[in-house]
Design a protein around this motif. Structure first.
Motif, PDB file in Angstrom:
ATOM      1  N   TYR B  33      -7.422   6.308  -9.456  1.00  0.00           N
ATOM      2  CA  TYR B  33      -6.847   5.183  -8.724  1.00  0.00           C
ATOM      3  C   TYR B  33      -5.790   5.672  -7.738  1.00  0.00           C
ATOM      4  O   TYR B  33      -5.141   6.686  -7.963  1.00  0.00           O
ATOM      5  N   TYR B  35      -2.415   3.836  -5.698  1.00  0.00           N
ATOM      6  CA  TYR B  35      -1.536   2.705  -5.511  1.00  0.00           C
ATOM      7  C   TYR B  35      -0.490   3.075  -4.484  1.00  0.00           C
ATOM      8  O   TYR B  35      -0.227   4.249  -4.245  1.00  0.00           O
ATOM      9  N   GLN B  37       3.635   1.849  -3.098  1.00  0.00           N
ATOM     10  CA  GLN B  37       4.815   1.028  -3.331  1.00  0.00           C
ATOM     11  C   GLN B  37       5.732   1.205  -2.138  1.00  0.00           C
ATOM     12  O   GLN B  37       6.374   2.258  -1.978  1.00  0.00           O
ATOM     13  N   ILE B  38       5.778   0.176  -1.300  1.00  0.00           N
ATOM     14  CA  ILE B  38       6.739   0.164  -0.209  1.00  0.00           C
ATOM     15  C   ILE B  38       8.122   0.006  -0.818  1.00  0.00           C
ATOM     16  O   ILE B  38       8.301  -0.718  -1.812  1.00  0.00           O
ATOM     17  N   LYS B  42       6.838  -4.363  -4.852  1.00  0.00           N
ATOM     18  CA  LYS B  42       6.034  -4.117  -6.037  1.00  0.00           C
ATOM     19  C   LYS B  42       4.975  -3.058  -5.763  1.00  0.00           C
ATOM     20  O   LYS B  42       4.639  -2.756  -4.624  1.00  0.00           O
ATOM     21  N   VAL B  43       4.457  -2.501  -6.828  1.00  0.00           N
ATOM     22  CA  VAL B  43       3.356  -1.548  -6.731  1.00  0.00           C
ATOM     23  C   VAL B  43       2.079  -2.320  -6.390  1.00  0.00           C
ATOM     24  O   VAL B  43       1.781  -3.350  -6.989  1.00  0.00           O
ATOM     25  N   PHE B  45      -2.141  -2.170  -5.726  1.00  0.00           N
ATOM     26  CA  PHE B  45      -3.401  -1.464  -5.935  1.00  0.00           C
ATOM     27  C   PHE B  45      -4.087  -1.202  -4.591  1.00  0.00           C
ATOM     28  O   PHE B  45      -4.168  -2.088  -3.736  1.00  0.00           O
ATOM     29  N   SER B  48      -9.980   2.022  -6.643  1.00  0.00           N
ATOM     30  CA  SER B  48     -10.376   2.710  -7.871  1.00  0.00           C
ATOM     31  C   SER B  48     -11.677   3.458  -7.611  1.00  0.00           C
ATOM     32  O   SER B  48     -12.478   3.062  -6.751  1.00  0.00           O
ATOM     33  N   GLU B  56     -13.645  -0.393  -6.862  1.00  0.00           N
ATOM     34  CA  GLU B  56     -12.936  -1.570  -6.386  1.00  0.00           C
ATOM     35  C   GLU B  56     -11.978  -1.129  -5.285  1.00  0.00           C
ATOM     36  O   GLU B  56     -11.487  -0.015  -5.313  1.00  0.00           O
ATOM     37  N   GLU B  59      -7.513  -5.429  -0.269  1.00  0.00           N
ATOM     38  CA  GLU B  59      -7.538  -5.764   1.160  1.00  0.00           C
ATOM     39  C   GLU B  59      -6.698  -4.797   1.980  1.00  0.00           C
ATOM     40  O   GLU B  59      -6.867  -4.688   3.189  1.00  0.00           O
ATOM     41  N   MET B  89       5.676   4.960  -1.133  1.00  0.00           N
ATOM     42  CA  MET B  89       5.387   5.905  -2.214  1.00  0.00           C
ATOM     43  C   MET B  89       3.934   5.674  -2.595  1.00  0.00           C
ATOM     44  O   MET B  89       3.522   4.532  -2.798  1.00  0.00           O
ATOM     45  N   PHE B  91       1.037   6.464  -5.328  1.00  0.00           N
ATOM     46  CA  PHE B  91       0.806   6.933  -6.689  1.00  0.00           C
ATOM     47  C   PHE B  91      -0.681   7.098  -6.944  1.00  0.00           C
ATOM     48  O   PHE B  91      -1.476   6.221  -6.634  1.00  0.00           O
ATOM     49  N   GLN B 101      -4.293   3.881 -17.728  1.00  0.00           N
ATOM     50  CA  GLN B 101      -3.975   4.563 -16.476  1.00  0.00           C
ATOM     51  C   GLN B 101      -2.687   5.346 -16.642  1.00  0.00           C
ATOM     52  O   GLN B 101      -1.650   4.782 -16.974  1.00  0.00           O
ATOM     53  N   PHE B 103      -0.032   7.569 -14.598  1.00  0.00           N
ATOM     54  CA  PHE B 103       0.376   7.722 -13.216  1.00  0.00           C
ATOM     55  C   PHE B 103       0.945   9.117 -12.961  1.00  0.00           C
ATOM     56  O   PHE B 103       1.594   9.711 -13.817  1.00  0.00           O
TER      57      PHE B 103
END
Lengths: 112, 112
Positions: B33, B35, B37-38, B42-43, B45, B48, B56, B59, B89, B91, B101, B103
């Protein structure tokens, strides 16, 4: 779409005391997973605890436990005997179909 | 204990340049996966990946993004033409099953 809400942007607790962080989510699914992740200042994401929705028993990991209320779509995290090292951002997350949705986070400060 | 690793820890690039973020998942994991995080948010997705294909994507993961597992150990995220708003960031995470999962420590991407 699943949404995850953490209504407490910041919380604080005295060392050795207990604190509860709240999380609610919205879904029409019946099978899913819920997680709490800790993000210390280093910004690494650390898994704290995981709950399968089909399990009625609340998950427990040492000082961390959850109160999972499926009907209410609530998933709170209880930290017992808080330690200074617990100071971090805590994110609640909902997982289904390879898609993890995170809440906005709660910043927890443990005070000496 | 095996860990997910990510390189570099910090990448600075000029707007419009291509960047490749690298991840080495835990060796027996099958699900991967990305991810982001600005800062202060929030983190989120991104994507995947399982069985050598995307399973998956969100958007956010538009045509500027691509992922690859080129050699059975690395898992890369490419951003073709970076924009200022790609600063975040990033991840990487991996898991043995779809409901777990782990990280990595993250790569901080700064687009100037």
């Amino acid at each position: 779409a699943q949404t995850v809400t953490q209504s407490q942007p910041e919380m604080s607790v005295q060392e050795a005391e207990t604190v509860t962080l709240s999380c609610t989510y919205d879904t029409s699914e019946s099978n899913y997973y819920l997680f709490w992740y800790k993000q210390p200042p280093s910004r690494q994401m650390i898994l704290v605890i995981r709950q399968e929705a089909y399990k009625q028993q609340n998950a427990t990991e040492n000082r961390f436990s959850v109160n999972f209320q499926k009907a209410a779509k609530s998933f709170s995290l209880k930290i017992s005997d808080s330690q200074l090292g617990d100071t971090a951002m805590y994110f609640c997350a909902f997982w289904r179909h390879n898609d993890m949705r995170f809440g906005a986070g709660t910043r927890l400060t443990v005070k000496p | 204990e095996p860990e997910v690793t990510q390189t570099p820890s910090h990448q600075v690039t000029q707007m419009g340049q291509e960047v490749i973020l690298r991840c080495v998942p835990i060796s027996n994991h099958l699900y991967f996966y990305w991810y982001r995080q600005i800062l202060g948010q929030k983190v989120e997705f991104l994507v995947s990946f399982y069985n050598n294909e995307i399973s998956e994507k969100s958007e956010i993961f538009d045509d500027q993004f691509s992922v690859e597992r080129p050699d059975g150990s690395n898992f890369t995220l490419k951003i073709r033409s970076t924009k200022l708003e790609d600063s975040a960031m990033y991840f990487c995470a991996s898991g043995r099953a779809r409901n777990e999962q782990f990280f990595g420590p993250g790569t901080r991407l700064t687009v100037l």
